[in-house]
Design a protein around this motif. Sequence first.
Motif, PDB file in Angstrom:
ATOM      1  N   ARG A 198       0.839  -1.182   0.000  1.00 48.90           N
ATOM      2  CA  ARG A 198       0.000   0.000   0.000  1.00 48.90           C
ATOM      3  C   ARG A 198       0.882   1.243   0.000  1.00 48.90           C
ATOM      4  N   PRO A 199       0.528   2.292  -0.737  1.00 51.01           N
ATOM      5  CA  PRO A 199      -0.719   2.504  -1.482  1.00 51.01           C
ATOM      6  C   PRO A 199      -0.567   2.309  -2.989  1.00 51.01           C
ATOM      7  N   ALA A 200       0.235   1.353  -3.428  1.00 49.80           N
ATOM      8  CA  ALA A 200       0.415   1.146  -4.860  1.00 49.80           C
ATOM      9  C   ALA A 200      -0.935   0.927  -5.534  1.00 49.80           C
ATOM     10  N   PRO A 201      -1.164   1.535  -6.699  1.00 51.84           N
ATOM     11  CA  PRO A 201      -2.443   1.353  -7.386  1.00 51.84           C
ATOM     12  C   PRO A 201      -2.546  -0.063  -7.940  1.00 51.84           C
ATOM     13  N   CYS A 202      -3.744  -0.617  -7.942  1.00 51.90           N
ATOM     14  CA  CYS A 202      -3.909  -2.003  -8.398  1.00 51.90           C
ATOM     15  C   CYS A 202      -5.238  -2.227  -9.116  1.00 51.90           C
ATOM     16  N   PHE A 203      -5.781  -1.175  -9.732  1.00 44.22           N
ATOM     17  CA  PHE A 203      -7.090  -1.312 -10.363  1.00 44.22           C
ATOM     18  C   PHE A 203      -7.081  -2.379 -11.451  1.00 44.22           C
ATOM     19  N   MET A 204      -5.983  -2.472 -12.206  1.00 46.48           N
ATOM     20  CA  MET A 204      -5.887  -3.434 -13.302  1.00 46.48           C
ATOM     21  C   MET A 204      -5.119  -4.685 -12.872  1.00 46.48           C
ATOM     22  N   TYR A 205      -5.325  -5.110 -11.633  1.00 46.98           N
ATOM     23  CA  TYR A 205      -4.649  -6.276 -11.061  1.00 46.98           C
ATOM     24  C   TYR A 205      -4.780  -7.526 -11.936  1.00 46.98           C
ATOM     25  N   GLY A 206      -5.884  -7.640 -12.679  1.00 51.67           N
ATOM     26  CA  GLY A 206      -6.141  -8.847 -13.459  1.00 51.67           C
ATOM     27  C   GLY A 206      -5.184  -9.030 -14.621  1.00 51.67           C
ATOM     28  N   ILE A 207      -4.550  -7.957 -15.073  1.00 51.40           N
ATOM     29  CA  ILE A 207      -3.642  -8.067 -16.219  1.00 51.40           C
ATOM     30  C   ILE A 207      -2.432  -8.928 -15.872  1.00 51.40           C
ATOM     31  N   PRO A 208      -1.658  -8.603 -14.823  1.00 52.62           N
ATOM     32  CA  PRO A 208      -0.531  -9.493 -14.498  1.00 52.62           C
ATOM     33  C   PRO A 208      -0.988 -10.881 -14.060  1.00 52.62           C
ATOM     34  N   ALA A 209      -2.144 -10.972 -13.410  1.00 58.27           N
ATOM     35  CA  ALA A 209      -2.642 -12.293 -13.011  1.00 58.27           C
ATOM     36  C   ALA A 209      -2.893 -13.174 -14.226  1.00 58.27           C
ATOM     37  N   ASP A 210      -3.531 -12.618 -15.267  1.00 60.23           N
ATOM     38  CA  ASP A 210      -3.791 -13.396 -16.481  1.00 60.23           C
ATOM     39  C   ASP A 210      -2.489 -13.758 -17.198  1.00 60.23           C
ATOM     40  N   HIS A 211      -1.546 -12.821 -17.239  1.00 62.41           N
ATOM     41  CA  HIS A 211      -0.254 -13.127 -17.839  1.00 62.41           C
ATOM     42  C   HIS A 211       0.454 -14.245 -17.071  1.00 62.41           C
ATOM     43  N   ALA A 212       0.338 -14.216 -15.744  1.00 68.66           N
ATOM     44  CA  ALA A 212       0.986 -15.254 -14.940  1.00 68.66           C
ATOM     45  C   ALA A 212       0.389 -16.628 -15.227  1.00 68.66           C
ATOM     46  N   ILE A 213      -0.927 -16.694 -15.386  1.00 70.49           N
ATOM     47  CA  ILE A 213      -1.565 -17.970 -15.727  1.00 70.49           C
ATOM     48  C   ILE A 213      -0.983 -18.521 -17.018  1.00 70.49           C
ATOM     49  N   GLU A 214      -0.908 -17.675 -18.053  1.00 67.65           N
ATOM     50  CA  GLU A 214      -0.376 -18.130 -19.338  1.00 67.65           C
ATOM     51  C   GLU A 214       1.069 -18.602 -19.207  1.00 67.65           C
TER      52      GLU A 214
END
Length: 566
Positions: A340-356
């Motif tokens: 905190r307080p790093a912004p994380c609104f688009m958290y899903g982008i690195p998560a999806d990349h990590a899955i791939e």
Amino acid sequence: MVRTAFAAAGPAPGADADPITTEIVRQGLNAAADHMKRALTRTAFSPIIYEALDFAVAFYDTDMCMLAQAPTLPAFMGTLGFCVRAAVEGVGGPGSLAPGDVILYNDPYGTGSHPQDAAMVVPVFAGGELTAYSVIKAHWLDIGGKDPYSTDTLDVYQEGTIFPGVKLYDAGRLVGDIYRMILANSRMADMVIGDINAMVAGARAGGEALAAIVDRYGKAEFTACVARMYAHGEALVRDWFAALPDGVYTASGAIDSDGVSGVPVPFSVKVTVEGTRIEVDLTDCPDQTPGPINCPLPSTVAACRLAVAFLAGAGEQPNEGHFRPLDVLTRPGSLFHPRRPAPCFMYGIPADHAIELVLAALAEAVPDVPAASGGDINALVWWGEREATGTPWTDGAPHPVGQGASPRGDGAGALMYLSQSATRLTPAEVWEARNPWRIERMALAEDSGGPGTHRGGPGLDLSFRCLEDHYLTSALARTRTAPWGRAGGHAGRPGGLTVEHPDGTVEEHALRTRIPLAKDAVVHLRTGSGGGFGPPSGRDPQAVQADLREGYITEEHARRHYPHAL
């Protein structure tokens, strides 16, 4: 370095529990979770919930282990345990709970999501004793961020109003102050309050169904059955990994941008398979970024859990036991474990990349791993004020991508990405009835699937004509990196978004907040396709001819990649 492990969670093995009763309890929990899901979808106000299904419902025991989850948003699968724990701690711990309580929690560092993904946690009492938690986490249309949906926030405080574990209902009594705060911090308060009431009703309905199961069998037998249920899930996954060759497997990739700098963000994953356990190491990544692509720990863990479930879940609805063989390594202060307080609104982008990348790393050990998919949820969020009434409105949705081909066959066309695979595309008729646009094109994209012995699934082409002035946030995350093929298969196409303005100017966008759209502007969305598997020269000529007849490919594409078939 932080290790997140699940091996020590949950009660004792429970080997003495009757297997038939255990299966009845397991299916009863799954049915109760589905009951909760249906209660929410039938009472929610927003299409993002009742049409797109952007939510998750689950039950957790008092050790914060997942008892059951209905087939809902997979991206939330690994986050809800963190969320429930933080919510309960926020109101003073389990000792402060009473029947009738409902906890509201949406702190991104506990939910793993942006503040719009808020949770309602209901403690479940059976026989006067706290037994479990019923929880719903769903996307709210707006909760007071700088924009309804943002790709350029600079800290978490710009992203929305945060409720760090507060009682919305205290022993069954509505806490009016919290209710008024929600109303005061939303542009679409009527819709949000309708969805909140639906979440409360759904979580309570699920809790009542769970309590009925406990009352039927008694606390002791229920606990033993749950222990055996966890042990079965754990054994299933351990057996799968035991069949793989031990080793360290790696893969690297890059995110297009952090949403602010425009500079690619590279990172690597390291997956270690040792006996019956697996470790995913995400420490080789940049420090937390200025833009909002930082992925809080709960969603980092969720991405790893989802990759494991995709490979080793055997099609079962998951419980905590399925994830006990998994350890996740992260580095505090980094992209996958921001502070905190790093912004994380688009958290899903690195998560999806990590899955791939986890799947790409394990492809060396698992021949059935497919080529890359479109790899993105292609979220678009629209908002403005209606021309005739001045009423504020907003809507948004993920959009399907092509799936990667595998040794078993072609990739599927235009399905939701893995992390969103329980969601669905809103029907054009619903979109047009509710929103000021017209769908002028919705089609599988010709020639988009990666060529190969088995071709990748095609992406989707959509064109929206604006009927009134409004705004758009584009959250496309894979516009530069083409979905890779496997075993000689070719890459598919990346995604993209083009805006044709009424004055004739044309713009390309990827991550962009608040794009102004005038009446008669046309937005063209191109979602990514899947990569191919195997060399194109090995494709069956009859399959090529069938693709030509069905319109998946053009003759020019066939002559370039499959000349042997012509």
